[in-house]
Each structure stands twice: as structure tokens, then as C-alpha cells.
Design an enzyme around this catalytic site. Structure first.
Site, mmCIF file in Angstrom:
data_model
loop_
_atom_site.group_PDB
_atom_site.id
_atom_site.type_symbol
_atom_site.label_atom_id
_atom_site.label_comp_id
_atom_site.label_asym_id
_atom_site.label_seq_id
_atom_site.Cartn_x
_atom_site.Cartn_y
_atom_site.Cartn_z
ATOM 1 N N HIS A 137 78.515 54.944 46.879
ATOM 2 C CA HIS A 137 78.309 53.887 45.892
ATOM 3 C C HIS A 137 77.281 54.247 44.832
ATOM 4 C CE1 HIS A 137 74.342 52.534 47.398
ATOM 5 N NE2 HIS A 137 74.792 52.981 48.562
ATOM 6 N N THR A 190 66.880 67.039 49.023
ATOM 7 C CA THR A 190 66.070 65.880 49.401
ATOM 8 C C THR A 190 65.163 65.390 48.291
ATOM 9 O OG1 THR A 190 64.309 67.290 50.287
ATOM 10 C CG2 THR A 190 66.074 66.652 51.806
ATOM 11 N N LYS A 191 65.052 66.177 47.197
ATOM 12 C CA LYS A 191 64.181 65.763 46.100
ATOM 13 C C LYS A 191 64.798 66.186 44.776
ATOM 14 C CE LYS A 191 61.288 69.899 46.620
ATOM 15 N NZ LYS A 191 59.905 70.378 46.889
ATOM 16 N N LYS A 208 66.222 80.381 41.793
ATOM 17 C CA LYS A 208 66.131 81.152 40.564
ATOM 18 C C LYS A 208 66.450 80.272 39.374
ATOM 19 C CE LYS A 208 70.916 82.878 40.572
ATOM 20 N NZ LYS A 208 71.780 84.092 40.550
#
Length: 219
Positions: A137, A190-191, A208
């Protein structure tokens, strides 16, 4: 419809027409392969010149889709064949599951069988959504993004234009991926990830830099 390309991903796009029982007017284009055959699978006509494509647009059907991967190349192909009079069109497999509420899929996107796109999702122009991709969603996806098989994009994450999400990668909720980014296969992101780089691993980390694009598609 004219499918640009007659190998690799173009054969995947063809399967979409098979499942829709709409093979009668499918033709292909390949002006790159040396000594390329005139027919794919001895059935589907292959054009070999821009003049043939332009005549097809003028006399038969103006719609085309892009049966070639790589985000930047897809944008270049889109520009070339629109200049010949073509109209960029999407192909969506009837075996994909598309949410019924507030889903937007831009022109020229190719959605293959087994893909799931949930309510509130937004896809830009010219995207590839491969087999068994899950887009949950409120995910926002830019233009000419390629999402490889079995990747999962979780709620409210964002993917910038010209990025490539590798097979089996997972983008966690609310994470923002920049433009011109490669997320390696199997990565867990995760970020947030900035523009113009490759990330890989679990959790994904910078690997890289990638040369910046000299344009960003905004239209």
C-alpha cells in the site's frame, strides 16, 4: 501492438498477450541483431527499420511498448518511437493482482504475471514489474524503474526514477530510495538511500557511486 525488442524481455512481454488471448496483432522490432529473422517463433513479424515502424504506426496501430530492460535505455527508446508517431502503452498481465482502489500505473509500464500491486500504489511511466513482485500500500515508484522478480516494496516506501531493485530485495516501510540507484539482489534496505549509488547486503549499505545521469525525466 509493436513490441520494441525481439529477444530477452520482449519474450516475457509476449506472454502477457497470450494470457489475454490477444496475439493476432502483435509485432516486434529489432534493428540491432545481425541477420535477425523476419519472424519470432516463426509466427510474429519482426520489423528491422524505423521506416517500417513509422508506416505501421500510420497505417495499422500507433501503440508500442518496450520489450527491453535497463531504465535509461527504455527512456531513450520511448523518445525515439514517440518521435516516429508511436503512442507509449502499458502491458498488464491478467494474472497480476492489481488493487481496486487508488492505483495509478503510468504509460508504458510492463506488469508481469504473479505481480501484486496494492491499493494506493503509484507507478510512473515505463516501469518494469517482474514476476512475483509485491508492491504494498501507498508505495510511490518513479519513471523507468525496473523491479526484478520476487522483490518486495513495503508500505509508503519511495523509489526514485531510473532505479533498479534487484531480485529478492526488500525495501522496508517508509524508506526512500533515490534516483539512479541500484539495489543489489537479496538486499534488505532499512534506511534511506541517496541518488546515484549502489547498495547491497542485509542491512543494505553503500557499495559504490554510480555516474549521475545528465538528465532526469520529468514529463
Amino acid at each position: 501492438m509493436l513490441i520494441i525488442g525481439a529477444k530477452g524481455f520482449a519474450k516475457e512481454v509476449l506472454e502477457t498477450f497470450y494470457h489475454k488471448n490477444d496475439l493476432e496483432n502483435v509485432v516486434f522490432y529489432d534493428d540491432i541483431t545481425l541477420n535477425a529473422p523476419d519472424f519470432l517463433f516463426e509466427k510474429f513479424k519482426i520489423f528491422h527499420s524505423k521506416e517500417e515502424a513509422q508506416e505501421y504506426f500510420q497505417t495499422t496501430d500507433s501503440s508500442f511498448t518496450i520489450g527491453i530492460g535497463k531504465p535509461i535505455l527504455r527512456k531513450q527508446i520511448k523518445d525515439t518511437f514517440e518521435a516516429l508517431g508511436g503512442s507509449l502503452s502499458s502491458t498488464i498481465s491478467p494474472l497480476a493482482q492489481i488493487g481496486n482502489f487508488d492505483v495509478s500505473i503510468g504509460a508504458g509500464s510492463n506488469i508481469l504475471q504473479g505481480a501484486i500491486i496494492s491499493n494506493g500504489a503509484r507507478l510512473g511511466k515505463g516501469c518494469i514489474v517482474y514476476y512475483n513482485v509485491i508492491v504494498t500500500h501507498d508505495v510511490l515508484i518513479g519513471d523507468f524503474v525496473e523491479i526484478s522478480p520476487n522483490a518486495t516494496l513495503l508500505g509508503r516506501c519511495e523509489i526514485g526514477s531510473f532505479s533498479h531493485i534487484g531480485s529478492g530485495a526488500v525495501i522496508l516501510p517508509d524508506v526512500s530510495i533515490g534516483k539512479n540507484v541500484v539495489v543489489a539482489a537479496g538486499s534488505i534496505v532499512t534506511k534511506n538511500v541517496p541518488d546515484n549509488c549502489m547498495v547491497a547486503g542485509n542491512p543494505a549499505s553503500f557499495k559504490k557511486e554510480i555516474a549521475p545521469l545528465d538528465f532526469y525525466y520529468e514529463g
